[in-house]
Write a protein that holds these residues in place. Structure first.
Motif, PDB file in Angstrom:
ATOM      1  N   VAL A  48     -14.724  74.575   4.680  1.00  0.00           N
ATOM      2  CA  VAL A  48     -14.135  75.464   5.677  1.00  0.00           C
ATOM      3  C   VAL A  48     -15.255  76.244   6.341  1.00  0.00           C
ATOM      4  O   VAL A  48     -16.319  76.440   5.744  1.00  0.00           O
ATOM      5  N   THR A  49     -15.033  76.648   7.570  1.00  0.00           N
ATOM      6  CA  THR A  49     -15.896  77.629   8.228  1.00  0.00           C
ATOM      7  C   THR A  49     -15.028  78.812   8.617  1.00  0.00           C
ATOM      8  O   THR A  49     -13.926  78.634   9.153  1.00  0.00           O
ATOM      9  N   VAL A  50     -15.521  80.004   8.350  1.00  0.00           N
ATOM     10  CA  VAL A  50     -14.832  81.237   8.744  1.00  0.00           C
ATOM     11  C   VAL A  50     -15.674  81.912   9.817  1.00  0.00           C
ATOM     12  O   VAL A  50     -16.849  82.205   9.597  1.00  0.00           O
ATOM     13  N   ASP A  51     -15.079  82.154  10.972  1.00  0.00           N
ATOM     14  CA  ASP A  51     -15.826  82.667  12.118  1.00  0.00           C
ATOM     15  C   ASP A  51     -14.916  83.542  12.966  1.00  0.00           C
ATOM     16  O   ASP A  51     -13.705  83.640  12.697  1.00  0.00           O
ATOM     17  N   GLY A  52     -15.478  84.162  13.978  1.00  0.00           N
ATOM     18  CA  GLY A  52     -14.705  84.944  14.929  1.00  0.00           C
ATOM     19  C   GLY A  52     -14.593  84.200  16.244  1.00  0.00           C
ATOM     20  O   GLY A  52     -14.999  83.050  16.379  1.00  0.00           O
ATOM     21  N   ALA A  53     -14.031  84.860  17.258  1.00  0.00           N
ATOM     22  CA  ALA A  53     -13.914  84.277  18.594  1.00  0.00           C
ATOM     23  C   ALA A  53     -13.822  85.398  19.610  1.00  0.00           C
ATOM     24  O   ALA A  53     -13.469  86.536  19.280  1.00  0.00           O
ATOM     25  N   SER A  78     -16.846  70.853   9.429  1.00  0.00           N
ATOM     26  CA  SER A  78     -15.934  71.442   8.451  1.00  0.00           C
ATOM     27  C   SER A  78     -14.547  70.809   8.501  1.00  0.00           C
ATOM     28  O   SER A  78     -14.084  70.405   9.565  1.00  0.00           O
ATOM     29  N   ARG A  79     -13.901  70.783   7.348  1.00  0.00           N
ATOM     30  CA  ARG A  79     -12.529  70.275   7.308  1.00  0.00           C
ATOM     31  C   ARG A  79     -11.564  71.224   8.001  1.00  0.00           C
ATOM     32  O   ARG A  79     -10.544  70.796   8.537  1.00  0.00           O
ATOM     33  N   ARG A  80     -11.863  72.511   7.977  1.00  0.00           N
ATOM     34  CA  ARG A  80     -10.993  73.489   8.618  1.00  0.00           C
ATOM     35  C   ARG A  80     -11.826  74.615   9.208  1.00  0.00           C
ATOM     36  O   ARG A  80     -12.806  75.056   8.603  1.00  0.00           O
ATOM     37  N   LEU A  81     -11.434  75.064  10.400  1.00  0.00           N
ATOM     38  CA  LEU A  81     -12.049  76.217  11.046  1.00  0.00           C
ATOM     39  C   LEU A  81     -11.044  77.362  11.042  1.00  0.00           C
ATOM     40  O   LEU A  81      -9.975  77.259  11.644  1.00  0.00           O
ATOM     41  N   GLU A 102      -1.255  78.284  12.613  1.00  0.00           N
ATOM     42  CA  GLU A 102      -1.895  77.099  12.042  1.00  0.00           C
ATOM     43  C   GLU A 102      -1.531  75.852  12.827  1.00  0.00           C
ATOM     44  O   GLU A 102      -0.479  75.762  13.417  1.00  0.00           O
ATOM     45  N   ARG A 103      -2.454  74.907  12.796  1.00  0.00           N
ATOM     46  CA  ARG A 103      -2.192  73.576  13.294  1.00  0.00           C
ATOM     47  C   ARG A 103      -3.195  72.639  12.651  1.00  0.00           C
ATOM     48  O   ARG A 103      -4.194  73.065  12.075  1.00  0.00           O
ATOM     49  N   THR A 104      -2.960  71.352  12.774  1.00  0.00           N
ATOM     50  CA  THR A 104      -3.897  70.359  12.261  1.00  0.00           C
ATOM     51  C   THR A 104      -4.877  70.012  13.374  1.00  0.00           C
ATOM     52  O   THR A 104      -4.467  69.485  14.418  1.00  0.00           O
ATOM     53  N   PRO A 105      -6.164  70.325  13.215  1.00  0.00           N
ATOM     54  CA  PRO A 105      -7.124  70.019  14.277  1.00  0.00           C
ATOM     55  C   PRO A 105      -7.250  68.524  14.502  1.00  0.00           C
ATOM     56  O   PRO A 105      -7.151  67.730  13.561  1.00  0.00           O
ATOM     57  N   SER A 106      -7.468  68.123  15.756  1.00  0.00           N
ATOM     58  CA  SER A 106      -7.617  66.706  16.077  1.00  0.00           C
ATOM     59  C   SER A 106      -9.105  66.375  16.129  1.00  0.00           C
ATOM     60  O   SER A 106      -9.697  66.248  17.189  1.00  0.00           O
ATOM     61  N   ARG A 107      -9.716  66.303  14.949  1.00  0.00           N
ATOM     62  CA  ARG A 107     -11.142  66.008  14.865  1.00  0.00           C
ATOM     63  C   ARG A 107     -11.358  64.888  13.866  1.00  0.00           C
ATOM     64  O   ARG A 107     -10.609  64.715  12.949  1.00  0.00           O
TER      65      ARG A 107
END
Length: 224
Positions: free
Chosen positions: A74-79, A106-109, A219-224
């Motif tokens: 996972v990555t934890v970040d701001g925006a 990362s598997r999840r952002l 939440e959503r499933t990223p398309s990566r």
């Protein structure tokens, strides 16, 4: 529960994770360091900026290199902006290129923001950072103008600012962006553009709150 405490729920024990940059991400790193020092969790972090790396070391979070780390948990970040589709503008803190690389690894952002960062359309706050290699600044400036943007070279201390990657930033004036994915593709087609602040379909989780409250989760499933 604070937004930073809630973010810890997404961090699995014994994994390598991405550590974002900026106020919200650094608050998370400080809390993560407290948990690491207490022995409550074992992680290693891949920092998205030199400043994050320094803070992580100060807080007792062991660092890892992206090379050899494989897929990050996972990555934890701001925006700087989050739209209703969970697409983002990032880069006001000048770490956008490394932030995107680490997020993509990362598997999840997981994104941490206050209510003021929620916008109806990306570009609402009027600025889109674009990182370019120094040699290409004049060309990129002309090409970005042709795309309808208003680029201004970022300066620091009266001189052109330099990112951790040795590049420049063109802060592009923009209104609401009708098609972020199309604009991102058009920008990346310009020779010399190293990265953009558009993070399209990358965020899997957005937490909204502050250092006192946790408000809600998207939440959503990223398309990566």
């Amino acid at each position: 529960m604070t937004i930073y405490e809630r973010a810890l729920d997404f961090v699995p024990d014994g994994e390598v994770i991405g550590l974002g940059s900026g106020r919200a991400a650094w608050a998370f790193v400080r809390l993560l360091g407290e948990r690491v020092r207490a022995g409550a969790i074992r992680v290693r972090g891949v920092p998205t900026s030199d400043e994050t790396a320094r803070l992580a070391v100060e807080c007792g979070v062991p660092l890892a290199e992206l090379a050899g780390a494989g897929e990050l948990a996972v990555t934890v970040d701001g925006a700087d902006e989050v739209d209703p589709n969970l697409d983002l503008i990032k880069g006001y803190g000048r770490a956008l290129l490394r932030e995107k690389v680490v997020a993509a690894a990362s598997r999840r952002l997981v994104i941490l923001v206050g209510q003021e960062k929620l916008v109806p359309k990306l570009g609402t706050r009027g600025k889109l950072p674009v990182e370019v290699v120094p040699f290409a600044v004049p060309l990129c400036d002309r090409k970005l103008v042709a795309l309808g943007l208003s680029p201004v070279l970022w300066r620091s201390g009266g001189q052109p600012g330099v990112t951790d990657n040795g590049n420049r930033i063109l802060d592009c004036g923009t209104g609401p962006i009708a098609d972020p994915a199309a604009l991102d593709a058009a920008l990346h087609a310009v020779p010399g553009v190293a990265g953009t602040g558009l993070f399209v379909r990358m965020a899997g989780t957005v937490l909204v709150g502050d250092d006192k409250t946790f408000e809600f989760i998207e939440e959503r499933t990223p398309s990566r």
